[in-house]
Design an enzyme around this catalytic site. Structure first.
Site, mmCIF file in Angstrom:
data_model
loop_
_atom_site.group_PDB
_atom_site.id
_atom_site.type_symbol
_atom_site.label_atom_id
_atom_site.label_comp_id
_atom_site.label_asym_id
_atom_site.label_seq_id
_atom_site.Cartn_x
_atom_site.Cartn_y
_atom_site.Cartn_z
ATOM 1 N N MET A 61 0.843 -1.196 0.000
ATOM 2 C CA MET A 61 0.000 0.000 0.000
ATOM 3 C C MET A 61 0.875 1.243 0.000
ATOM 4 O O MET A 61 1.682 1.436 0.927
ATOM 5 C CB MET A 61 -0.897 0.005 1.235
ATOM 6 C CG MET A 61 -1.900 -1.130 1.280
ATOM 7 S SD MET A 61 -2.872 -1.106 2.812
ATOM 8 C CE MET A 61 -1.674 -1.754 3.969
ATOM 9 N N GLY B 284 1.705 3.999 4.672
ATOM 10 C CA GLY B 284 2.573 3.185 3.826
ATOM 11 C C GLY B 284 2.915 1.860 4.473
ATOM 12 O O GLY B 284 3.590 1.819 5.491
ATOM 13 N N SER B 285 2.469 0.764 3.925
ATOM 14 C CA SER B 285 2.620 -0.513 4.594
ATOM 15 C C SER B 285 2.298 -1.661 3.638
ATOM 16 O O SER B 285 2.162 -1.478 2.442
ATOM 17 C CB SER B 285 1.701 -0.555 5.821
ATOM 18 O OG SER B 285 0.448 0.026 5.515
ATOM 19 N N ARG B 286 2.125 -2.848 4.218
ATOM 20 C CA ARG B 286 1.925 -4.050 3.412
ATOM 21 C C ARG B 286 1.036 -5.030 4.162
ATOM 22 O O ARG B 286 1.041 -5.088 5.397
ATOM 23 C CB ARG B 286 3.292 -4.666 3.137
ATOM 24 C CG ARG B 286 3.297 -6.089 2.594
ATOM 25 C CD ARG B 286 4.714 -6.481 2.279
ATOM 26 N NE ARG B 286 4.905 -7.914 2.189
ATOM 27 C CZ ARG B 286 6.049 -8.503 1.859
ATOM 28 N NH1 ARG B 286 7.101 -7.747 1.586
ATOM 29 N NH2 ARG B 286 6.151 -9.799 1.790
ATOM 30 N N ILE C 136 1.659 -5.515 8.089
ATOM 31 C CA ILE C 136 3.090 -5.255 8.254
ATOM 32 C C ILE C 136 3.355 -3.753 8.132
ATOM 33 O O ILE C 136 2.983 -3.129 7.136
ATOM 34 C CB ILE C 136 3.910 -6.016 7.200
ATOM 35 C CG1 ILE C 136 3.625 -7.529 7.296
ATOM 36 C CG2 ILE C 136 5.400 -5.745 7.364
ATOM 37 C CD1 ILE C 136 4.242 -8.335 6.163
#
Length: 249
Positions: A127, A214-216, A184
């Site tokens: 993301m 901002g991540s996953r 994450i």
């Protein structure tokens, strides 16, 4: 699989989850125009307060309009970042729905030892700071595991992020078998919110939590269930709407 230590955290648990997303603006009563995640208010309100203050100060100095313009863009971006749109899409036990907006950065077979305890297909969604960051349950079932693991803040798209970064794992027992979702943190993400608790009902497409800035999100599907993948690396997906995989009838 069943002997996983359900609901026990590894390390310090994150702060308590915030209630479900709220704030609606409905023009002419014709439906939802804007919905914002409640986690956004500590950023949105000060941001727009600074914009109003800057506009008041700028009346006496035209040079102030330059930083004022930058503040305005940041304030608008905060509204975009914390949006929580209503989503519709395929529903049913045979579908695994995307838990996050973003880009598929990896699809690989791994050994998932925390919850599934077997070989699994890992689908990783990155993301960016412009994607919706509210996460949703990919399937309907019962939450069997919620585990938080403190860690580093590497770039979320990197492979090491899945092992080393701060993360929260949610295991769901669904009609087609168990499934694991892992939130994450990324390079600038500093807060993971996981709404569900062990024993709670997970409803496909409904809010699961969110990650700030901002991540996953990784989804682990047990290989024994023979899920047919419906995405590939490079595809863009939408939480609660896009199908990641489909189980055989």
């Amino acid at each position: 699989m069943r002997d996983a230590e359900l609901g026990v955290s590894c390390g310090e648990r994150p702060p308590p989850a915030v209630p479900r997303s709220a704030f609606r603006v409905s023009p002419s009563g014709r439906g939802v125009a804007v919905r914002l995640a409640p986690e956004g208010w500590p950023f949105i309100l000060p941001g727009w307060a600074l914009v109003l203050l800057g506009a008041w100060v700028a009346r006496g100095s035209p040079w102030v309009w330059i930083p004022e313009g930058a503040l305005f863009l940041i304030a608008v971006w905060l509204l975009v970042f914390f949006r929580d749109p209503v989503r519709a899409g395929p529903r049913g036990e045979q579908y695994v729905i995307a838990p996050a907006d973003g880009k598929i950065v990896e699809v690989r077979e791994v050994d998932e030892l925390m919850y599934l305890k077997t070989k699994a297909t890992r689908i990783s969604i990155f993301m960016s700071v412009f994607d919706v960051h509210v996460n949703r349950y990919p399937t309907t079932g019962t939450v069997e595991l919620v585990r938080y693991h403190p860690g580093r803040f590497l770039h979320a798209a990197s492979d090491k992020a899945s092992l080393d970064n701060e993360q929260a794992s949610v295991g769901v027992r669904a009609a087609r078998g168990p499934l694991l979702v892992r939130q994450i943190a990324g390079l600038i993400a500093r807060r993971i919110v996981t709404d569900g608790a062990v024993g709670a009902r997970a409803t496909q497409g409904e809010r699961m939590g969110m990650i700030r800035f901002g991540s996953r999100v990784d989804v682990f599907l047990a290989a024994a269930g023979r899920p047919a993948l419906r995405v590939a690396v490079g595809d863009r997906v939408r939480a609660g709407a896009s199908v990641l995989a489909e189980y055989p009838s």
